[in-house]
Scaffold this active site. Structure first.
Site, short mmCIF file in Angstrom:
data_model
loop_
_atom_site.label_atom_id
_atom_site.label_comp_id
_atom_site.label_asym_id
_atom_site.label_seq_id
_atom_site.Cartn_x
_atom_site.Cartn_y
_atom_site.Cartn_z
N ILE A 467 0.83 -1.21 0.00
CA ILE A 467 0.00 0.00 0.00
C ILE A 467 0.86 1.26 0.00
O ILE A 467 0.44 2.31 0.45
CB ILE A 467 -0.99 -0.02 1.18
CG1 ILE A 467 -0.28 -0.07 2.54
CG2 ILE A 467 -1.90 -1.23 1.06
CD1 ILE A 467 -1.23 0.11 3.72
N THR A 469 4.17 0.88 1.09
CA THR A 469 5.07 0.66 2.21
C THR A 469 6.46 0.19 1.83
O THR A 469 7.39 0.29 2.62
CB THR A 469 4.47 -0.44 3.11
OG1 THR A 469 4.21 -1.57 2.27
CG2 THR A 469 3.18 0.02 3.75
N LEU A 658 14.81 -4.80 7.26
CA LEU A 658 15.12 -5.48 6.00
C LEU A 658 15.66 -4.51 4.96
O LEU A 658 16.50 -4.87 4.15
CB LEU A 658 13.88 -6.19 5.46
CG LEU A 658 13.23 -7.22 6.41
CD1 LEU A 658 12.03 -7.87 5.75
CD2 LEU A 658 14.24 -8.28 6.84
N LYS A 661 16.01 2.02 3.79
CA LYS A 661 15.40 3.14 3.07
C LYS A 661 13.87 3.09 3.17
O LYS A 661 13.23 4.07 3.55
CB LYS A 661 15.82 3.11 1.59
CG LYS A 661 15.27 4.29 0.81
CD LYS A 661 15.67 4.23 -0.66
CE LYS A 661 17.03 4.86 -0.89
NZ LYS A 661 17.36 4.93 -2.33
N GLN A 666 8.82 4.64 6.06
CA GLN A 666 7.61 4.33 6.82
C GLN A 666 7.54 5.17 8.10
O GLN A 666 6.49 5.69 8.45
CB GLN A 666 7.59 2.84 7.20
CG GLN A 666 7.11 1.95 6.08
CD GLN A 666 5.67 2.25 5.73
OE1 GLN A 666 4.75 1.89 6.45
NE2 GLN A 666 5.46 2.96 4.65
N GLY A 732 4.92 -0.25 10.12
CA GLY A 732 3.85 0.53 9.47
C GLY A 732 3.20 1.56 10.36
O GLY A 732 2.84 2.64 9.91
N GLU A 733 2.99 1.23 11.63
CA GLU A 733 2.16 2.10 12.45
C GLU A 733 2.89 2.77 13.60
O GLU A 733 2.46 3.82 14.08
CB GLU A 733 0.95 1.30 12.95
CG GLU A 733 -0.03 1.11 11.82
CD GLU A 733 -1.04 0.01 12.04
OE1 GLU A 733 -2.17 0.33 12.38
OE2 GLU A 733 -0.70 -1.17 11.84
#
Ligand code: MOS
Length: 767
Positions: A467, A469, A658, A661, A666, A732-733
């Site tokens: 999305i 990410t 991982l 960048k 994110q 993500g959050e």
């Protein structure tokens, strides 16, 4: 087996899809062109509560190009009622469109016009004239306090020790109430669906979503057809932030209409539609009570949340949940109370619960530190949770202390003046603020597939979604490393239900879920190559034992003797098949076992299921959380109340990184989003008719470049030894959590004025 290729994991690689995105080559859902397409435009209710007494459809019917007017008067056949009721509970709105004449919020989808062209449909939709029996809506949460209910469940109500008694006995007491407004996700790409039926029971959808599997399951349920008969495609999602995690009425309506007109139907929402029917973050009123010793040792905390949900939703904002796990507090209580109002359904929005919850919690901790004349970091360290205080389990991996130390250095915390309002730079006031960040380290069952081709390329796939990410890129990296191939020989595909099922890109769990499945699949593909080679008379490895073989550089060879071997591609070539394939499914945690949804749906077309046995039971032994620290420096104009954010430093402990960048991106995105939430974002509703007043990006200000400083991001980067074999949790959050609190705390440090109500607009500073 062993892989000797040098690693791409950990390298800051560019996005696999970057070029496609910047050249317009990435095809978004509304951009698919199907032959014989028709176009749909919704009709929404103009009242917040009542019933539809009738429609004047004559004018719309007579308008040029109109193919169908769909309302509750001519509903499309769906699954049996009991099935529908069960499915509806899992949808964004738990009442399906067009099933009755009841109106529960302003903007509810009450009709759909399908026409030959978009313009014709849009014009005809303006001609539909509903009549209503209007009832008085409840729009404002505070007016419905007496109707509040207390949801039950894991994240809803909680208690350990005797919070109220310990608070009463505490020598130092702090209590305050914090509020957060309604907010909207406003992804750049509006929601859109194209639906196309083949016959009566095969459906294809191009849908802008965070999870094709979820859409597949929902649509199969609603229409009463097998999930395998529903194909959902979404290669690119132009942002979601939670608003595309659920299935909303427009997706169902496109499919209903396509079934009725027997043609493909495109339904692309306007931003104005999105403010009522694709979710929002509900408002909260949070009261925190903290009791401590004079040295800052916290003995008691109570976090009470009043929040609003909708008549068409059981979603509620679990704002107190982060307080439950953040500090070593023996006596704790949390309570969520929910008022159902007549506005559209709320939903997950980037760090639901934690984003507004850490605002209240982390400002309260700052306030207590001020009251105790302690440094806010020292107070946090004093109450540092070495183990999960709720589950009484060790954290799988926690390095929050290092986050504090590094963040303090990066922002120049030593320059902070303990006395609020004492740091001047000319006519401006300078302040420093910090807050902790936290988000659970979630994981879900996921499948992945790897195909090795005779030309030396590998193509891997999973039914998850990128999305924005970087998911395509990091899955490509882990697959390339596991195969011992350079990344440019590997492509990772996402966003199609014909790929092995993977979870929705939500809950910050996609990477932690799909990456291990991809590695498993890659290793199984190599295993298949080795098995073929040792049995093949034409292979230099003929008669060898598979266990003696190693892989690297696109080759399979004898361990310690790289010259004795051959290219993977040569083994594939000699099979005469188009590719050698392996599929894996990683299912580990109890949470995954509980997840009926994904398991019930179309099984991944995997020949072999490879559970990661070594981490299988870890969720019963460890508590999985990511942590971090947000630091900022602000400059406040004392006359105008204008706040400039001068600097930001964020240090995150999210396990292995991982791709530094995409991961940094994110966190920067989360902080930018958090700055909007802190400083300007707010959706107001007209209390008379429940209509959102902010309906576009001019009224609703999302932080723009001018609002956001250079954001420094650092990662601790220590792999989580228990969550999966890559040691990776999600990013993500967590980036948004703690942001609002760090800003409110910095503004206090600058001005001596404590702002407890989001957004932190200038009027609140000078007022
Ligand atoms: Mo996220 S708000 O779980 O899509």
């Amino acid at each position: 087996m062993q892989n000797t290729e040098k690693k791409s994991v950990g390298q800051p690689l560019n996005r696999q899809d970057g070029r496609l995105k910047v050249t317009g080559g990435a095809k978004y859902s509304a951009e698919w062109a199907l032959p014989n397409m028709s176009y749909a435009v919704p009709v929404q209710s103009g009242i917040a509560k009542g019933t539809i007494t009738g429609f004047d459809l004559a004018q719309a019917q007579a308008a040029p190009g109109v193919l169908l007017l769909l309302t509750h008067l001519n509903p499309v056949a769906l699954a049996p009622k009991d099935v529908l009721e069960r499915v509806a509970r899992q949808l964004g709105e738990n009442v399906l469109p067009f099933q009755s004449n009841v109106v529960r919020f302003s903007g509810q989808m009450i009709g759909l016009v399908v026409a030959e062209t978009y313009e014709q449909a849009r014009y005809a939709a303006t001609l539909v004239r509903p009549t209503y029996a209007v009832e008085t809506p409840l729009v404002e949460m505070r007016e419905g306090k007496d109707k509040a209910t207390r949801p039950t469940g894991r994240n809803a109500q909680g208690k350990r020790g005797m919070a109220d008694e310990a608070f009463a006995a505490a020598p130092q007491k702090f209590e305050a109430t914090y509020t957060t407004p309604h907010e909207h996700h406003h992804p750049l790409e509006p929601h859109a669906t194209i639906a196309n039926w083949e016959g009566a029971d095969k459906l294809t959808l191009y849908d802008s979503t965070q999870g094709v599997s979820g859409v597949q399951g929902a649509l199969a349920g609603v229409f009463g057809i097998p999930p395998a008969n529903v194909r959902v495609v979404c290669h690119f999602t132009g942002g979601g932030f939670g608003s595309k995690g659920g299935v909303w009425p427009h997706t169902l309506m496109a499919a209903m209409a396509a079934r009725a007109v027997k043609r493909p139907v495109k339904l692309a929402l306007l931003r104005q539609h999105m403010v009522t029917t694709t979710g929002h973050r509900p408002t909260t009123e949070q009261t925190l009570r903290i009791g401590s010793a004079p040295d800052g040792d916290i003995s008691a905390m109570r976090h009470n949340v009043l929040t609003d949900s909708s008549d068409v939703s059981s979603f509620f904002e679990t704002a107190a949940f982060a307080s439950n796990v953040s500090y070593d507090i023996p006596n704790f209580a949390m309570e969520h109370a929910v008022v159902k109002v007549n506005i559209g359904a709320p939903t997950y929005m980037r760090a639901p619960g934690e984003a507004p919850g850490t605002f209240a919690l982390e400002v309260a901790i700052d306030e207590l530190a001020h009251q105790l004349k302690m440094d806010p970091i020292a107070l946090r360290l004093k109450n540092y949770a070495e183990i999960d205080p709720e589950k009484k389990l060790p954290f799988s991996s926690k390095h929050l202390r290092e986050c504090f130390t590094r963040g303090a250095e990066m922002i120049g915390w030593a320059e902070r003046r303990a006395e609020a309002g004492s740091h001047r730079d000319g006519r401006y006031l300078i302040g420093y603020g910090m807050a902790s960040a936290t988000y659970p380290g979630n994981r879900q069952p996921a499948g992945a597939r790897v195909r090795l081709y005779p030309d030396g390329r590998a193509v891997a796939a999973a039914g998850g979604n990128d999305i924005g990410t970087g998911a395509y890129t990091v899955f490509r990296q882990v697959t390339a490393d596991a195969l011992g191939l350079p990344v440019d020989k590997v492509v990772f595909e996402l966003g199609d239900t014909t790929f092995p099922a993977a979870p929705v890109a939500g809950g910050s769990w996609l990477t932690a879920s799909v990456a291990p499945a991809a590695v498993e699949a890659a290793e199984m593909a190599l295993q298949a190559i080795a098995t073929l080679a040792v049995a093949d008379a034409k292979s230099p490895l003929r008669g060898r034992n598979v266990a003696e073989l190693a892989f690297g550089d696109g080759r399979v060879f004898v361990k310690g003797d790289p010259k004795t071997g051959e290219k993977l591609a040569d083994v594939v070539k000699r099979t005469g098949q188009p590719y050698v394939e392996a599929c894996a499914r990683a299912e580990t945690m109890a949470q995954a076992r509980d997840n009926g949804g994904l398991n019930q749906r179309s099984k991944a077309p995997c020949l072999v299921i490879a559970p990661e046995s070594e981490t299988d039971k870890n969720d019963e032994k460890y508590s999985f959380h990511s942590f971090g620290a947000q630091f900022c420096k602000v400059r406040v104009d004392p006359d105008l109340g204008v706040v400039r954010i001068l600097d930001w430093a964020s240090v995150m402990d999210a396990g292995a990184i991982l791709n530094p960048k995409t991961a940094r991106n994110q966190i920067q995105g989360g902080i930018g989003y958090g700055i909007g939430m802190a400083m300007s974002e707010e959706t107001l509703y007209d209390p008379r008719n429940g209509r959102p007043v902010m309906r576009n990006l001019a009224d609703y200000h999302i932080a723009a470049n001018a609002d956001v400083p250079e954001i420094q991001v650092a990662f601790i980067g220590i792999p989580d030894p228990h969550i999966n074999r890559l040691g990776v949790r999600g990013v993500g959050e967590i980036g948004i959590t703690g942001v609002c609190a760090a800003l409110s705390n910095a503004i206090f440090n600058a001005t001596g004025k404590r702002l407890r109500d989001l957004p932190l607009t200038p009027d609140k500073l000078v007022g």
